[in-house]
Enzyme design. Sequence first.
Site, PDB file in Angstrom:
ATOM      1  N   LYS A 168     -33.822  11.828 109.602  1.00 43.51           N
ATOM      2  CA  LYS A 168     -35.283  11.693 109.785  1.00 43.51           C
ATOM      3  C   LYS A 168     -35.707  11.483 111.239  1.00 43.51           C
ATOM      4  O   LYS A 168     -35.847  12.435 111.972  1.00 43.51           O
ATOM      5  CB  LYS A 168     -35.810  10.599 108.869  1.00 43.51           C
ATOM      6  CG  LYS A 168     -35.669  10.992 107.382  1.00 43.51           C
ATOM      7  CD  LYS A 168     -36.755  10.432 106.536  1.00 43.51           C
ATOM      8  CE  LYS A 168     -36.526  10.578 105.057  1.00 43.51           C
ATOM      9  NZ  LYS A 168     -37.189  11.745 104.486  1.00 43.51           N
ATOM     10  N   ASP A 207     -26.899   4.592 103.135  1.00 41.75           N
ATOM     11  CA  ASP A 207     -27.812   5.687 103.456  1.00 41.75           C
ATOM     12  C   ASP A 207     -29.050   5.084 104.120  1.00 41.75           C
ATOM     13  O   ASP A 207     -29.884   4.465 103.460  1.00 41.75           O
ATOM     14  CB  ASP A 207     -28.164   6.427 102.152  1.00 41.75           C
ATOM     15  CG  ASP A 207     -29.174   7.543 102.364  1.00 41.75           C
ATOM     16  OD1 ASP A 207     -29.851   7.559 103.408  1.00 41.75           O
ATOM     17  OD2 ASP A 207     -29.306   8.388 101.464  1.00 41.75           O
ATOM     18  N   PHE A 219     -31.955   7.836  95.884  1.00 41.28           N
ATOM     19  CA  PHE A 219     -32.200   9.215  96.312  1.00 41.28           C
ATOM     20  C   PHE A 219     -31.376   9.468  97.568  1.00 41.28           C
ATOM     21  O   PHE A 219     -31.455   8.721  98.543  1.00 41.28           O
ATOM     22  CB  PHE A 219     -33.684   9.458  96.611  1.00 41.28           C
ATOM     23  CG  PHE A 219     -33.970  10.895  96.977  1.00 41.28           C
ATOM     24  CD1 PHE A 219     -34.248  11.834  95.990  1.00 41.28           C
ATOM     25  CD2 PHE A 219     -33.932  11.323  98.302  1.00 41.28           C
ATOM     26  CE1 PHE A 219     -34.489  13.173  96.318  1.00 41.28           C
ATOM     27  CE2 PHE A 219     -34.167  12.655  98.637  1.00 41.28           C
ATOM     28  CZ  PHE A 219     -34.449  13.582  97.639  1.00 41.28           C
TER      29      PHE A 219
HETATM   30  C1  LIG Z   1     -32.624   7.826 101.489  1.00 39.60           C
HETATM   31  C2  LIG Z   1     -32.628   9.306 101.687  1.00 39.60           C
HETATM   32  N1  LIG Z   1     -31.466   9.963 101.727  1.00 39.60           N
HETATM   33  C3  LIG Z   1     -31.423  11.296 101.919  1.00 39.60           C
HETATM   34  C4  LIG Z   1     -32.566  12.044 102.057  1.00 39.60           C
HETATM   35  C5  LIG Z   1     -32.491  13.532 102.257  1.00 39.60           C
HETATM   36  O1  LIG Z   1     -32.908  13.862 103.541  1.00 39.60           O
HETATM   37  P1  LIG Z   1     -33.309  15.372 103.919  1.00 39.60           P
HETATM   38  O2  LIG Z   1     -34.592  15.655 103.235  1.00 39.60           O
HETATM   39  O3  LIG Z   1     -33.423  15.353 105.415  1.00 39.60           O
HETATM   40  O4  LIG Z   1     -32.193  16.245 103.461  1.00 39.60           O
HETATM   41  C6  LIG Z   1     -33.809  11.393 101.995  1.00 39.60           C
HETATM   42  C7  LIG Z   1     -35.062  12.170 102.094  1.00 39.60           C
HETATM   43  O5  LIG Z   1     -36.126  11.720 101.794  1.00 39.60           O
HETATM   44  C8  LIG Z   1     -33.841   9.992 101.809  1.00 39.60           C
HETATM   45  O6  LIG Z   1     -34.996   9.323 101.742  1.00 39.60           O
END
Ligand SMILES: Cc1ncc(COP(=O)(O)O)c(C=O)c1O
Length: 383
Positions: A244, A215, A130
Amino acid sequence: MDIIETENKHTSGLYTKQPIIFVRGQGALLWDTDGNEYIDCAAGHGVANLGHAHPKVAAAIAEQSTQLVTLFETFYNDKRAALMDKITTLVPGLDKVFFCNSGTEAVEAALKFARVSTGRTNIIAAMRGFHGRTLGALSATYNKKYKEAFEPLVPGFSHVAYNNIAALEGAVTDQVAAVILEAVQGEGGVYPADPAYLQAARRICTDQGTLLIIDEIQAGLGRTGKMFAFQHSGITPDIVCIAKSLAGGLPMGAVLFGDSVKNLAPGLHGSTFGGNPLACAAAVAALTAIQEEDLPGQAAAKGAYLMEELKSIESPLIREVRGLGLMVGIELKQKVAPYLQALQDRHIIALNAGLTTLRLLPPLVITREQLDRVVAALTEVLK
Ligand SMILES: Cc1ncc(COP(=O)(O)O)c(C=O)c1O
Protein backbone atom coordinates in the site's frame (compact mmCIF):
# COMPACT_ATOMS: atom_id res chain seq x y z
CA MET A 1 -14.55 11.90 -24.76
CA ASP A 2 -17.18 11.18 -22.14
CA ILE A 3 -15.02 9.75 -19.35
CA ILE A 4 -17.75 7.88 -17.48
CA GLU A 5 -19.23 6.43 -20.65
CA THR A 6 -15.77 5.33 -21.85
CA GLU A 7 -14.87 3.61 -18.58
CA ASN A 8 -18.27 1.96 -18.36
CA LYS A 9 -17.88 0.64 -21.88
CA HIS A 10 -14.43 -0.86 -21.31
CA THR A 11 -14.27 -1.75 -17.62
CA SER A 12 -13.72 -5.38 -16.64
CA GLY A 13 -16.96 -5.27 -14.70
CA LEU A 14 -15.15 -6.08 -11.46
CA TYR A 15 -15.71 -2.72 -9.76
CA THR A 16 -18.79 -0.94 -8.44
CA LYS A 17 -18.34 2.52 -9.93
CA GLN A 18 -19.24 5.87 -8.38
CA PRO A 19 -20.15 8.68 -10.81
CA ILE A 20 -17.37 11.08 -9.78
CA ILE A 21 -14.28 11.81 -11.87
CA PHE A 22 -11.33 12.71 -9.66
CA VAL A 23 -8.45 14.41 -11.39
CA ARG A 24 -6.35 15.96 -8.63
CA GLY A 25 -5.38 15.43 -5.00
CA GLN A 26 -3.43 17.31 -2.36
CA GLY A 27 -2.91 16.06 1.18
CA ALA A 28 -6.26 14.63 2.33
CA LEU A 29 -8.25 16.43 -0.36
CA LEU A 30 -9.46 15.34 -3.79
CA TRP A 31 -10.99 17.45 -6.56
CA ASP A 32 -13.32 16.40 -9.34
CA THR A 33 -13.48 17.73 -12.90
CA ASP A 34 -15.81 20.56 -11.83
CA GLY A 35 -13.40 21.66 -9.09
CA ASN A 36 -15.55 20.27 -6.25
CA GLU A 37 -13.49 19.45 -3.15
CA TYR A 38 -13.82 16.17 -1.24
CA ILE A 39 -12.15 14.90 1.95
CA ASP A 40 -10.59 11.52 1.21
CA CYS A 41 -11.09 9.09 4.10
CA ALA A 42 -10.39 6.11 1.86
CA ALA A 43 -6.89 7.14 0.73
CA GLY A 44 -6.97 4.61 -2.11
CA HIS A 45 -7.80 1.85 0.42
CA GLY A 46 -5.06 2.96 2.80
CA VAL A 47 -2.39 3.76 0.22
CA ALA A 48 -2.08 7.52 0.61
CA ASN A 49 -0.75 7.63 4.20
CA LEU A 50 1.39 10.60 3.14
CA GLY A 51 -1.51 12.31 1.42
CA HIS A 52 -1.86 12.97 -2.26
CA ALA A 53 0.89 14.68 -4.27
CA HIS A 54 3.44 14.68 -1.47
CA PRO A 55 6.14 17.05 -2.82
CA LYS A 56 9.12 14.91 -1.78
CA VAL A 57 7.66 11.72 -3.27
CA ALA A 58 6.69 13.60 -6.44
CA ALA A 59 10.21 15.02 -6.75
CA ALA A 60 11.82 11.60 -6.20
CA ILE A 61 9.62 10.00 -8.88
CA ALA A 62 10.29 12.82 -11.35
CA GLU A 63 14.03 12.72 -10.76
CA GLN A 64 14.36 8.92 -10.93
CA SER A 65 12.24 8.72 -14.08
CA THR A 66 14.99 10.68 -15.86
CA GLN A 67 17.69 8.28 -14.61
CA LEU A 68 16.58 4.65 -14.65
CA VAL A 69 13.09 3.23 -14.32
CA THR A 70 13.59 -0.49 -14.66
CA LEU A 71 16.31 -2.90 -13.58
CA PHE A 72 15.97 -6.54 -12.58
CA GLU A 73 17.42 -7.47 -9.17
CA THR A 74 20.20 -9.44 -10.87
CA PHE A 75 22.02 -6.13 -11.19
CA TYR A 76 22.79 -3.72 -8.38
CA ASN A 77 21.25 -0.25 -8.12
CA ASP A 78 21.85 2.80 -5.88
CA LYS A 79 18.17 3.46 -5.08
CA ARG A 80 17.45 -0.20 -4.32
CA ALA A 81 20.43 -0.39 -1.98
CA ALA A 82 19.29 2.80 -0.25
CA LEU A 83 15.81 1.35 0.24
CA MET A 84 17.15 -1.99 1.50
CA ASP A 85 19.30 -0.13 3.99
CA LYS A 86 16.35 1.91 5.22
CA ILE A 87 13.54 -0.66 5.24
CA THR A 88 15.59 -3.22 7.16
CA THR A 89 16.01 -0.81 10.07
CA LEU A 90 12.25 -0.78 10.68
CA VAL A 91 12.05 -4.12 12.52
CA PRO A 92 15.20 -5.05 14.44
CA GLY A 93 16.21 -8.60 13.50
CA LEU A 94 14.50 -8.57 10.10
CA ASP A 95 17.40 -7.56 7.89
CA LYS A 96 16.45 -9.23 4.60
CA VAL A 97 13.88 -8.03 2.10
CA PHE A 98 12.10 -9.26 -1.04
CA PHE A 99 10.50 -6.60 -3.24
CA CYS A 100 7.34 -7.09 -5.30
CA ASN A 101 4.51 -4.90 -6.56
CA SER A 102 1.41 -5.33 -4.45
CA GLY A 103 0.02 -6.63 -1.20
CA THR A 104 -1.16 -9.95 -2.50
CA GLU A 105 2.27 -10.61 -4.03
CA ALA A 106 3.93 -9.89 -0.68
CA VAL A 107 1.61 -12.43 0.96
CA GLU A 108 2.17 -14.93 -1.84
CA ALA A 109 5.95 -14.67 -1.36
CA ALA A 110 5.65 -14.94 2.43
CA LEU A 111 3.60 -18.15 2.13
CA LYS A 112 6.09 -19.65 -0.31
CA PHE A 113 9.03 -18.66 1.90
CA ALA A 114 7.34 -20.28 4.91
CA ARG A 115 6.72 -23.53 3.06
CA VAL A 116 10.24 -23.79 1.66
CA SER A 117 11.83 -22.71 4.92
CA THR A 118 10.01 -25.21 7.14
CA GLY A 119 9.45 -28.04 4.66
CA ARG A 120 5.84 -28.06 5.89
CA THR A 121 2.69 -27.22 3.93
CA ASN A 122 -0.04 -26.22 6.38
CA ILE A 123 -0.94 -22.59 6.96
CA ILE A 124 -3.21 -21.25 9.70
CA ALA A 125 -5.01 -17.96 9.10
CA ALA A 126 -7.78 -16.14 10.94
CA MET A 127 -11.50 -15.91 10.44
CA ARG A 128 -12.45 -12.48 9.02
CA GLY A 129 -8.86 -12.15 7.72
CA PHE A 130 -8.09 -10.63 4.32
CA HIS A 131 -4.73 -11.20 2.63
CA GLY A 132 -5.32 -10.62 -1.07
CA ARG A 133 -6.80 -12.15 -4.19
CA THR A 134 -4.13 -14.26 -5.91
CA LEU A 135 -4.76 -17.94 -5.32
CA GLY A 136 -2.33 -18.43 -2.40
CA ALA A 137 -3.26 -15.21 -0.62
CA LEU A 138 -6.91 -15.92 -1.39
CA SER A 139 -6.57 -19.28 0.33
CA ALA A 140 -5.45 -17.42 3.46
CA THR A 141 -8.35 -14.96 3.09
CA TYR A 142 -11.45 -16.03 5.00
CA ASN A 143 -14.56 -14.54 3.40
CA LYS A 144 -16.28 -17.02 1.07
CA LYS A 145 -17.55 -14.20 -1.13
CA TYR A 146 -14.01 -13.62 -2.47
CA LYS A 147 -13.20 -17.32 -2.81
CA GLU A 148 -16.13 -19.48 -3.87
CA ALA A 149 -16.00 -18.70 -7.58
CA PHE A 150 -12.37 -19.77 -7.81
CA GLU A 151 -12.28 -23.04 -5.92
CA PRO A 152 -10.49 -25.37 -5.56
CA LEU A 153 -7.91 -23.14 -3.90
CA VAL A 154 -4.52 -24.10 -2.46
CA PRO A 155 -4.74 -27.06 -0.06
CA GLY A 156 -3.41 -26.92 3.50
CA PHE A 157 -5.09 -23.72 4.72
CA SER A 158 -7.36 -23.53 7.74
CA HIS A 159 -8.89 -20.67 9.71
CA VAL A 160 -9.28 -20.11 13.44
CA ALA A 161 -11.19 -17.48 15.43
CA TYR A 162 -9.24 -14.22 15.73
CA ASN A 163 -8.13 -13.04 19.18
CA ASN A 164 -8.75 -16.55 20.54
CA ILE A 165 -5.55 -17.93 22.05
CA ALA A 166 -6.95 -21.38 22.80
CA ALA A 167 -8.10 -21.82 19.20
CA LEU A 168 -4.66 -20.95 17.91
CA GLU A 169 -2.95 -23.18 20.44
CA GLY A 170 -5.17 -26.07 19.34
CA ALA A 171 -4.50 -25.53 15.63
CA VAL A 172 -0.74 -24.98 15.53
CA THR A 173 1.11 -28.28 15.49
CA ASP A 174 4.59 -29.21 14.31
CA GLN A 175 3.04 -29.74 10.85
CA VAL A 176 2.22 -26.06 10.43
CA ALA A 177 4.53 -23.96 8.24
CA ALA A 178 3.11 -20.59 9.21
CA VAL A 179 0.46 -18.62 11.01
CA ILE A 180 -0.59 -15.51 9.08
CA LEU A 181 -2.43 -12.71 10.88
CA GLU A 182 -3.27 -9.05 10.44
CA ALA A 183 -2.36 -7.04 13.55
CA VAL A 184 -5.54 -5.07 12.87
CA GLN A 185 -8.06 -6.81 10.66
CA GLY A 186 -9.03 -4.26 8.02
CA GLU A 187 -11.41 -5.58 5.37
CA GLY A 188 -12.92 -7.93 7.96
CA GLY A 189 -14.35 -5.04 9.99
CA VAL A 190 -11.49 -3.12 11.70
CA TYR A 191 -10.68 -5.39 14.63
CA PRO A 192 -7.37 -4.73 16.45
CA ALA A 193 -5.53 -7.76 17.84
CA ASP A 194 -5.27 -7.96 21.63
CA PRO A 195 -1.57 -7.53 22.49
CA ALA A 196 -1.83 -10.74 24.57
CA TYR A 197 -3.08 -12.58 21.47
CA LEU A 198 -0.12 -11.62 19.31
CA GLN A 199 2.24 -12.37 22.20
CA ALA A 200 0.66 -15.82 22.53
CA ALA A 201 0.86 -16.31 18.75
CA ARG A 202 4.57 -15.53 18.93
CA ARG A 203 5.10 -18.04 21.76
CA ILE A 204 3.00 -20.79 20.12
CA CYS A 205 4.79 -20.40 16.78
CA THR A 206 8.23 -20.46 18.40
CA ASP A 207 7.30 -23.59 20.38
CA GLN A 208 6.19 -25.44 17.23
CA GLY A 209 8.92 -24.25 14.85
CA THR A 210 6.17 -22.44 12.91
CA LEU A 211 6.82 -19.07 11.26
CA LEU A 212 4.70 -16.10 12.29
CA ILE A 213 3.74 -13.92 9.32
CA ILE A 214 2.19 -10.55 10.13
CA ASP A 215 0.33 -8.88 7.28
CA GLU A 216 0.88 -5.12 7.73
CA ILE A 217 -0.32 -4.25 4.26
CA GLN A 218 -3.21 -2.09 5.49
CA ALA A 219 -2.26 -1.35 9.11
CA GLY A 220 1.45 -0.70 8.58
CA LEU A 221 3.66 2.31 7.92
CA GLY A 222 2.32 4.55 10.63
CA ARG A 223 -1.43 4.18 10.28
CA THR A 224 -2.15 2.74 13.74
CA GLY A 225 0.15 5.09 15.68
CA LYS A 226 3.29 2.97 15.39
CA MET A 227 5.32 2.14 12.30
CA PHE A 228 3.76 -1.36 12.38
CA ALA A 229 0.61 -2.37 14.20
CA PHE A 230 2.24 -5.49 15.71
CA GLN A 231 4.62 -3.15 17.56
CA HIS A 232 1.76 -2.33 19.95
CA SER A 233 2.31 -5.89 21.21
CA GLY A 234 6.08 -5.76 21.47
CA ILE A 235 6.59 -8.92 19.38
CA THR A 236 8.94 -9.63 16.48
CA PRO A 237 7.34 -11.69 13.69
CA ASP A 238 9.41 -13.95 11.43
CA ILE A 239 7.99 -12.33 8.30
CA VAL A 240 6.29 -8.96 7.75
CA CYS A 241 4.30 -8.19 4.59
CA ILE A 242 4.16 -4.54 3.52
CA ALA A 243 2.59 -2.78 0.52
CA LYS A 244 0.00 0.00 0.00
CA SER A 245 1.71 3.24 1.15
CA LEU A 246 5.29 1.91 0.92
CA ALA A 247 6.19 3.80 -2.26
CA GLY A 248 3.94 6.79 -1.57
CA GLY A 249 1.30 5.57 -4.02
CA LEU A 250 3.37 3.80 -6.66
CA PRO A 251 2.71 0.04 -6.72
CA MET A 252 5.17 -1.75 -4.46
CA GLY A 253 5.19 -4.61 -1.97
CA ALA A 254 7.90 -5.91 0.32
CA VAL A 255 8.52 -8.92 2.53
CA LEU A 256 10.81 -8.41 5.52
CA PHE A 257 12.36 -11.42 7.19
CA GLY A 258 15.36 -12.56 9.21
CA ASP A 259 17.45 -15.63 9.91
CA SER A 260 14.46 -17.84 10.77
CA VAL A 261 13.56 -17.95 7.05
CA LYS A 262 15.82 -20.45 5.34
CA ASN A 263 16.47 -22.17 2.02
CA LEU A 264 15.82 -19.25 -0.33
CA ALA A 265 17.94 -19.99 -3.37
CA PRO A 266 18.42 -18.20 -6.70
CA GLY A 267 15.48 -18.70 -9.07
CA LEU A 268 13.11 -20.11 -6.45
CA HIS A 269 10.93 -16.98 -6.56
CA GLY A 270 11.15 -13.58 -8.23
CA SER A 271 9.38 -10.65 -9.83
CA THR A 272 10.10 -8.76 -13.06
CA PHE A 273 9.17 -5.37 -11.62
CA GLY A 274 10.25 -6.16 -8.04
CA GLY A 275 12.78 -3.67 -6.68
CA ASN A 276 12.70 -1.46 -9.77
CA PRO A 277 14.62 1.80 -9.25
CA LEU A 278 11.55 4.02 -9.77
CA ALA A 279 9.51 2.36 -7.01
CA CYS A 280 12.60 2.17 -4.79
CA ALA A 281 13.32 5.89 -5.17
CA ALA A 282 9.68 6.66 -4.35
CA ALA A 283 9.79 4.35 -1.32
CA VAL A 284 12.98 5.92 0.04
CA ALA A 285 11.31 9.33 -0.21
CA ALA A 286 8.07 8.01 1.31
CA LEU A 287 9.73 6.24 4.26
CA THR A 288 11.93 9.27 4.91
CA ALA A 289 8.87 11.53 4.95
CA ILE A 290 6.93 9.10 7.20
CA GLN A 291 9.81 9.29 9.69
CA GLU A 292 10.64 13.00 9.37
CA GLU A 293 7.00 14.06 9.67
CA ASP A 294 6.44 11.54 12.47
CA LEU A 295 3.36 10.15 10.79
CA PRO A 296 2.99 7.37 13.38
CA GLY A 297 2.87 10.06 16.10
CA GLN A 298 0.43 12.10 14.04
CA ALA A 299 -1.78 9.05 13.52
CA ALA A 300 -1.75 8.29 17.25
CA ALA A 301 -2.73 11.84 18.25
CA LYS A 302 -5.29 12.40 15.48
CA GLY A 303 -6.68 8.89 15.89
CA ALA A 304 -7.24 9.44 19.62
CA TYR A 305 -8.99 12.75 18.87
CA LEU A 306 -11.14 11.23 16.12
CA MET A 307 -12.09 8.25 18.26
CA GLU A 308 -13.17 10.52 21.12
CA GLU A 309 -15.25 12.67 18.79
CA LEU A 310 -16.86 9.63 17.15
CA LYS A 311 -17.66 8.04 20.50
CA SER A 312 -19.47 11.21 21.52
CA ILE A 313 -21.85 11.04 18.52
CA GLU A 314 -25.24 10.12 19.92
CA SER A 315 -26.87 7.91 17.36
CA PRO A 316 -29.18 4.94 17.71
CA LEU A 317 -27.56 3.57 14.54
CA ILE A 318 -24.10 3.02 16.04
CA ARG A 319 -23.29 -0.36 17.58
CA GLU A 320 -19.59 0.20 18.25
CA VAL A 321 -16.69 2.49 17.36
CA ARG A 322 -13.33 0.70 17.31
CA GLY A 323 -9.88 0.93 15.80
CA LEU A 324 -6.29 1.95 16.36
CA GLY A 325 -4.78 5.28 15.33
CA LEU A 326 -6.25 6.41 12.01
CA MET A 327 -7.68 2.98 11.19
CA VAL A 328 -11.23 3.38 12.41
CA GLY A 329 -14.42 1.34 12.12
CA ILE A 330 -17.92 2.48 13.02
CA GLU A 331 -20.11 -0.59 13.22
CA LEU A 332 -23.73 0.21 12.50
CA LYS A 333 -26.83 -1.74 13.39
CA GLN A 334 -27.72 -1.80 9.73
CA LYS A 335 -26.16 -1.89 6.28
CA VAL A 336 -23.63 0.83 5.71
CA ALA A 337 -24.11 1.52 1.98
CA PRO A 338 -26.74 4.30 2.26
CA TYR A 339 -24.63 6.11 4.87
CA LEU A 340 -21.54 5.97 2.65
CA GLN A 341 -23.64 7.48 -0.10
CA ALA A 342 -24.94 10.20 2.24
CA LEU A 343 -21.34 11.01 3.23
CA GLN A 344 -20.34 11.14 -0.42
CA ASP A 345 -23.19 13.58 -1.05
CA ARG A 346 -21.53 15.74 1.65
CA HIS A 347 -18.16 15.36 -0.14
CA ILE A 348 -16.61 12.84 2.25
CA ILE A 349 -15.22 9.65 0.71
CA ALA A 350 -15.21 6.70 3.13
CA LEU A 351 -15.16 2.90 2.92
CA ASN A 352 -17.08 -0.07 4.17
CA ALA A 353 -15.52 -3.05 5.92
CA GLY A 354 -18.05 -5.80 5.51
CA LEU A 355 -21.76 -5.03 5.30
CA THR A 356 -22.26 -3.01 8.45
CA THR A 357 -18.97 -1.31 9.32
CA LEU A 358 -18.09 2.13 8.02
CA ARG A 359 -14.31 2.42 7.72
CA LEU A 360 -12.17 5.56 7.84
CA LEU A 361 -8.59 5.32 6.50
CA PRO A 362 -7.70 8.98 5.93
CA PRO A 363 -4.23 10.14 4.93
CA LEU A 364 -2.21 10.52 8.14
CA VAL A 365 -1.57 14.15 7.19
CA ILE A 366 -5.28 15.01 7.47
CA THR A 367 -5.76 18.21 9.47
CA ARG A 368 -7.84 18.66 12.65
CA GLU A 369 -10.13 21.00 10.73
CA GLN A 370 -10.69 18.31 8.08
CA LEU A 371 -11.31 15.69 10.78
CA ASP A 372 -13.88 18.05 12.33
CA ARG A 373 -15.63 18.31 8.97
CA VAL A 374 -15.71 14.50 8.74
CA VAL A 375 -17.16 14.20 12.24
CA ALA A 376 -19.76 16.90 11.52
CA ALA A 377 -20.85 15.08 8.35
CA LEU A 378 -21.00 11.75 10.17
CA THR A 379 -23.03 13.28 12.99
CA GLU A 380 -25.53 14.64 10.47
CA VAL A 381 -25.71 11.40 8.48
CA LEU A 382 -26.03 9.10 11.48
CA LYS A 383 -28.47 11.21 13.50
C1 LIG B 1 -4.39 -6.80 5.04
C2 LIG B 1 -4.30 -6.87 3.55
N1 LIG B 1 -3.54 -7.81 2.98
C3 LIG B 1 -3.43 -7.91 1.64
C4 LIG B 1 -4.10 -7.06 0.80
C5 LIG B 1 -3.96 -7.19 -0.69
O1 LIG B 1 -3.28 -6.10 -1.21
P1 LIG B 1 -3.32 -5.76 -2.78
O2 LIG B 1 -4.68 -5.26 -3.07
O3 LIG B 1 -2.26 -4.71 -2.95
O4 LIG B 1 -2.97 -7.01 -3.50
C6 LIG B 1 -4.93 -6.07 1.35
C7 LIG B 1 -5.70 -5.17 0.48
O5 LIG B 1 -6.60 -4.49 0.88
C8 LIG B 1 -5.03 -5.97 2.76
O6 LIG B 1 -5.80 -5.05 3.34
